[in-house]
Design a protein around this motif. Structure first.
Motif, PDB file in Angstrom:
ATOM      1  N   ARG A  22       6.840 -13.227  -2.079  1.00 57.62           N
ATOM      2  CA  ARG A  22       5.958 -12.458  -1.205  1.00 57.62           C
ATOM      3  C   ARG A  22       6.375 -10.994  -1.030  1.00 57.62           C
ATOM      4  O   ARG A  22       5.678 -10.231  -0.362  1.00 57.62           O
ATOM      5  CB  ARG A  22       5.917 -13.114   0.178  1.00 57.62           C
TER       6      ARG A  22
ATOM      7  N   PRO B 138       6.592  -7.242  -1.064  1.00 58.77           N
ATOM      8  CA  PRO B 138       5.583  -6.260  -1.481  1.00 58.77           C
ATOM      9  C   PRO B 138       6.089  -5.343  -2.592  1.00 58.77           C
ATOM     10  O   PRO B 138       7.294  -5.067  -2.701  1.00 58.77           O
ATOM     11  CB  PRO B 138       5.331  -5.459  -0.192  1.00 58.77           C
ATOM     12  N   TYR B 139       5.135  -4.906  -3.412  1.00 54.70           N
ATOM     13  CA  TYR B 139       5.472  -3.921  -4.442  1.00 54.70           C
ATOM     14  C   TYR B 139       6.115  -2.689  -3.813  1.00 54.70           C
ATOM     15  O   TYR B 139       5.716  -2.243  -2.730  1.00 54.70           O
ATOM     16  CB  TYR B 139       4.218  -3.485  -5.207  1.00 54.70           C
TER      17      TYR B 139
ATOM     18  N   SER C 238       8.978  -2.312  -2.520  1.00 54.35           N
ATOM     19  CA  SER C 238      10.039  -2.540  -1.542  1.00 54.35           C
ATOM     20  C   SER C 238      11.382  -2.256  -2.219  1.00 54.35           C
ATOM     21  O   SER C 238      11.573  -2.543  -3.410  1.00 54.35           O
ATOM     22  CB  SER C 238      10.007  -3.992  -1.039  1.00 54.35           C
TER      23      SER C 238
ATOM     24  N   GLU D 273       4.959  -0.973   2.787  1.00 54.53           N
ATOM     25  CA  GLU D 273       3.586  -1.249   3.190  1.00 54.53           C
ATOM     26  C   GLU D 273       2.755  -1.520   1.933  1.00 54.53           C
ATOM     27  O   GLU D 273       3.239  -1.372   0.811  1.00 54.53           O
ATOM     28  CB  GLU D 273       3.020  -0.058   3.961  1.00 54.53           C
ATOM     29  N   GLU D 274       1.495  -1.903   2.114  1.00 49.76           N
ATOM     30  CA  GLU D 274       0.644  -2.177   0.947  1.00 49.76           C
ATOM     31  C   GLU D 274       0.553  -0.938   0.075  1.00 49.76           C
ATOM     32  O   GLU D 274       0.167   0.134   0.536  1.00 49.76           O
ATOM     33  CB  GLU D 274      -0.750  -2.618   1.387  1.00 49.76           C
ATOM     34  N   TYR D 275       0.923  -1.093  -1.184  1.00 45.83           N
ATOM     35  CA  TYR D 275       1.032   0.053  -2.086  1.00 45.83           C
ATOM     36  C   TYR D 275      -0.358   0.561  -2.473  1.00 45.83           C
ATOM     37  O   TYR D 275      -1.202  -0.215  -2.939  1.00 45.83           O
ATOM     38  CB  TYR D 275       1.821  -0.357  -3.326  1.00 45.83           C
TER      39      TYR D 275
ATOM     40  N   ALA E 268      -2.799   0.472  -6.833  1.00 44.35           N
ATOM     41  CA  ALA E 268      -2.856  -0.927  -7.234  1.00 44.35           C
ATOM     42  C   ALA E 268      -2.865  -1.045  -8.755  1.00 44.35           C
ATOM     43  O   ALA E 268      -2.956  -0.054  -9.480  1.00 44.35           O
ATOM     44  CB  ALA E 268      -4.100  -1.578  -6.636  1.00 44.35           C
TER      45      ALA E 268
END
Length: 430
Positions: free
Chosen positions: A63, A65-66, A68, A100-102, A105
């Motif tokens: 899990r 996140p990208y 990190s 956070e969400e990268y 994408a």
């Protein structure tokens, strides 16, 4: 345990290692998790299994996140299917900061979006490869001049006047007067050459041209050699040797980067001196022979440069331009005063000019006349005229544009990707 960078993993086969970097990608296959760790020196696959790690680490690997940031520990193992020949069998992983969400994408984005996120776009494999290629080309050029005994000097960024033309100056407030961002380090390089013999300047330059082409930036970097007691043909020979060395080193030392960029290196492998040389007048005839309407006396634009460079499979020297289209400091051809002892080098495959230079005017009287002809203010150039008053000699030099050279070697379309943070007419962020 000391931590390693990815490019050193091959030295520690079978040993426990520690790596630090960012999660560039992840995927799952049954009971195995695959993480791609990026650390600036390379990307390596890290394999996470339940029997080698704790339940917490295995869960985190599914899990995380990208982008990190992490510390990964594990055993370095040979893996023939890996692009670098090795992978890590993970025994432990620590997440330093959860991203956070990268925003970038795994899908296509428009250029505007990517440029707005340039600070993050730099992390992608192609942008990473371009910047490594740029670094290698710069290193090659500097080493080339260092090995010849040239002295590296720094020219000021703030100057009192123009050196290439008053219409493309960036004016800035300088206490109680105006100053200008440099258009070239050349004039100061000439002064240094009169003291040190052979020098080169490596630094940023600025042009306020309102150009929105794939070849133009408002801030770009150049390497500019200047040589006392050198004349025109010697300078062309030096430029030819420099480009030959840049191509040779790029093929040898940046082959991995060129592969990532999907560059067809068969074109570059043909680039070995000597290079063809034609005069401006011969270039005009060539253009007309290909159906291009062009008047003798005009300067070549991007379209004309593309036609000329596409006519040869090696870089092309174009020499002896009309003096009226060149800068005030260019020496006139003694055999034809209409012409300047100026040279441009056009890269093949339609990439256009990457070098411009020539012989400098060494006569005080002629230089004063040129300054008047070009409508320049003489007072801020008194120091430059002093170089002709006190021991003038024949001298010459040229400027190599780093970004345009990288664009050609990399085989990409637009110059904006060859500098970390490009400055364009409509781009000052980030």
């Amino acid at each position: 345990m000391n931590w390693l960078t990815v490019d050193k993993v091959h030295k520690f086969e079978g040993q426990q290692v520690e790596l630090r970097g960012w999660i560039a990608n992840r995927r799952s296959s049954g009971k195995i998790r695959f993480l791609h760790l990026r650390d600036g020196h390379g990307i390596i696959q890290c394999v996470v299994t339940k029997d080698q790690t704790s339940a917490e680490v295995f869960d985190l690997s599914d899990r995380i996140p990208y982008e990190s940031s992490v510390v990964i520990r594990g055993i370095a193992k040979k893996e023939p299917r890996s692009p670098i020949g090795y992978e890590i069998s993970v025994t432990d992983m620590e997440m330093l900061f959860e991203a956070e969400e990268y925003p970038i994408a795994k899908k296509d984005h428009g250029v505007g979006f990517l440029m707005d996120h340039r600070h993050l776009w730099l992390r992608s494999s192609k942008q990473h490869a371009l910047l490594k290629l740029r670094s290698q080309i710069t290193r090659t050029a500097r080493t080339f001049f260092d090995d010849l005994g040239f002295i590296s000097i720094e020219a000021p960024v703030l100057t009192p006047t123009a050196c290439e033309g008053t219409t493309s100056l960036f004016e800035v407030a300088y206490f109680d007067r105006s100053a200008y961002l440099t258009q070239s380090g050349q004039l100061y390089g000439e002064a240094a050459a009169m003291a040190l013999g052979q020098i080169y300047v490596h630094g940023p330059t600025f042009r306020a041209e309102k150009s929105k082409t794939r070849r133009h930036l408002t801030e770009f970097w150049m390497i500019e050699p200047e040589m006392a007691f050198w004349e025109f043909d010697e300078t062309i020979d030096l430029a030819e040797q420099l480009i030959g060395k840049i191509v040779e080193d790029s093929l040898e030392k940046s082959r991995d980067e060129l592969k990532i960029l999907e560059r067809d290196t068969s074109f570059l492998e043909k680039i070995k001196p000597p290079f063809p040389r034609i005069t401006y007048s011969e270039a005009v005839d060539l253009l007309k022979g290909k159906g291009v309407e062009f008047n003798w006396g005009d300067d070549f634009g991007a379209d004309e440069e593309s036609v000329l460079s596409e006519s040869f499979d090696k870089p092309l020297f174009v020499t002896r331009y009309p003096a009226d289209v060149k800068a005030f400091y260019m020496k006139r051809d003694p055999h034809d005063p209409r012409l300047a002892l100026a040279v441009d080098l056009l890269a093949p495959e339609g990439y256009g000019e990457i070098i411009g230079g020539g012989q400098r005017e060494d006569s005080l009287e002629q230089l004063e006349h040129r300054i008047e002809q070009h409508g320049l203010d003489r007072e801020p150039l008194q120091w430059y005229l002093d170089l002709r008053r006190y021991g003038s000699v024949p001298h010459a030099g040229f400027g190599l544009g780093i970004e345009r050279t990288v664009t050609w070697i990399a085989g990409i379309h637009h110059v904006r990707e060859t500098i970390p943070f490009p400055r364009l007419m409509d781009r000052l962020y980030p």
